[in-house]
Design an enzyme around this catalytic site. Sequence first.
Site, PDB file in Angstrom:
ATOM      1  N   PHE A   6       0.813  -1.218   0.000  1.00  0.00           N
ATOM      2  CA  PHE A   6       0.000   0.000   0.000  1.00  0.00           C
ATOM      3  C   PHE A   6       0.843   1.263   0.000  1.00  0.00           C
ATOM      4  O   PHE A   6       1.999   1.230   0.397  1.00  0.00           O
ATOM      5  CB  PHE A   6      -0.941  -0.001   1.210  1.00  0.00           C
ATOM      6  CG  PHE A   6      -1.996  -1.055   1.096  1.00  0.00           C
ATOM      7  CD1 PHE A   6      -3.210  -0.766   0.502  1.00  0.00           C
ATOM      8  CD2 PHE A   6      -1.753  -2.345   1.529  1.00  0.00           C
ATOM      9  CE1 PHE A   6      -4.175  -1.740   0.349  1.00  0.00           C
ATOM     10  CE2 PHE A   6      -2.711  -3.329   1.389  1.00  0.00           C
ATOM     11  CZ  PHE A   6      -3.928  -3.031   0.801  1.00  0.00           C
ATOM     12  N   CYS A   7       0.210   2.362  -0.401  1.00  0.00           N
ATOM     13  CA  CYS A   7       0.843   3.674  -0.418  1.00  0.00           C
ATOM     14  C   CYS A   7       1.463   3.957   0.933  1.00  0.00           C
ATOM     15  O   CYS A   7       0.773   3.803   1.938  1.00  0.00           O
ATOM     16  CB  CYS A   7      -0.203   4.745  -0.740  1.00  0.00           C
ATOM     17  SG  CYS A   7       0.365   6.427  -0.559  1.00  0.00           S
ATOM     18  N   PRO A   8       2.710   4.381   1.046  1.00  0.00           N
ATOM     19  CA  PRO A   8       3.653   4.684  -0.034  1.00  0.00           C
ATOM     20  C   PRO A   8       4.653   3.552  -0.292  1.00  0.00           C
ATOM     21  O   PRO A   8       5.745   3.813  -0.755  1.00  0.00           O
ATOM     22  CB  PRO A   8       4.379   5.907   0.520  1.00  0.00           C
ATOM     23  CG  PRO A   8       4.486   5.605   1.996  1.00  0.00           C
ATOM     24  CD  PRO A   8       3.273   4.770   2.352  1.00  0.00           C
TER      25      PRO A   8
ATOM     26  N   ASP B  25      -0.973  -0.168  -6.163  1.00  0.00           N
ATOM     27  CA  ASP B  25      -1.419   0.950  -5.334  1.00  0.00           C
ATOM     28  C   ASP B  25      -1.749   2.137  -6.226  1.00  0.00           C
ATOM     29  O   ASP B  25      -0.965   2.507  -7.090  1.00  0.00           O
ATOM     30  CB  ASP B  25      -0.298   1.276  -4.339  1.00  0.00           C
ATOM     31  CG  ASP B  25      -0.250   2.740  -3.962  1.00  0.00           C
ATOM     32  OD1 ASP B  25      -1.302   3.272  -3.565  1.00  0.00           O
ATOM     33  OD2 ASP B  25       0.829   3.350  -4.079  1.00  0.00           O
TER      34      ASP B  25
END
Lengths: 137, 79
Positions: free
Chosen positions: B16-18, B43
């Site tokens: 997931f981000c980042p 993502d």
Amino acid sequence: MTKISIIVFSGTVDKLMPVGVLASAAAALGYDVEIFATFWGLMAFRKDMAEKNTKISKEFEEMGEMMFKIMKEKNVPSWLNLLRQAKEMGNVKIYACAQTFDMFGMKKEDLVDIVDEVVGAGEYLEKAKEADISLFI
Amino acid sequence: MSDVKPTRVIDARGSFCPGPLMELIKAIKEAKVGDIISVYSTDSGSKRDIPLWVEKAGHELIGVFDREGYTEFVVRKKR
């Protein structure tokens, strides 16, 4: 050098997540990151709270269970691990608020190892005044 | 694209981000100038974050490719 300051007041996981995400993104971008954990935000850094915290903001309480379930299913890194990653990656300092620390009778060893030092409000403001981005979460 | 051979492929799908951006930055740090890094990401933040960072950091974005269920970013380390 870009610098970001995050004052972490909240101790619920839904608010700690953006602290972790923004801090790790900032560290990856090469920003200096300074985090000041105060009140419930500092409580969340206690060893006995950090890993097993399942608190969520009151207004979204009914969604808490679902959120934790999704996070587990999708293997979303915890806010604590995001902060650990951020510290490995760049210049990230985490400070404990001296006032909260004293008021609740905390000891440095009560806090997770990613907390660097206990600092007063004055000292933190001096550090934060040069920040390009200032957040209160 | 078929003639560009990545030096290293990072499969950050599911991260997931980042996460994918962080993995790319880490890989670029470890790479030599001229190396080509390819990152797979699912993502949605990556689509903007990665090209922005690559430009700002002074590297070359060879391409962004929509694959089946993920996006591939191909980056050349320039400095």
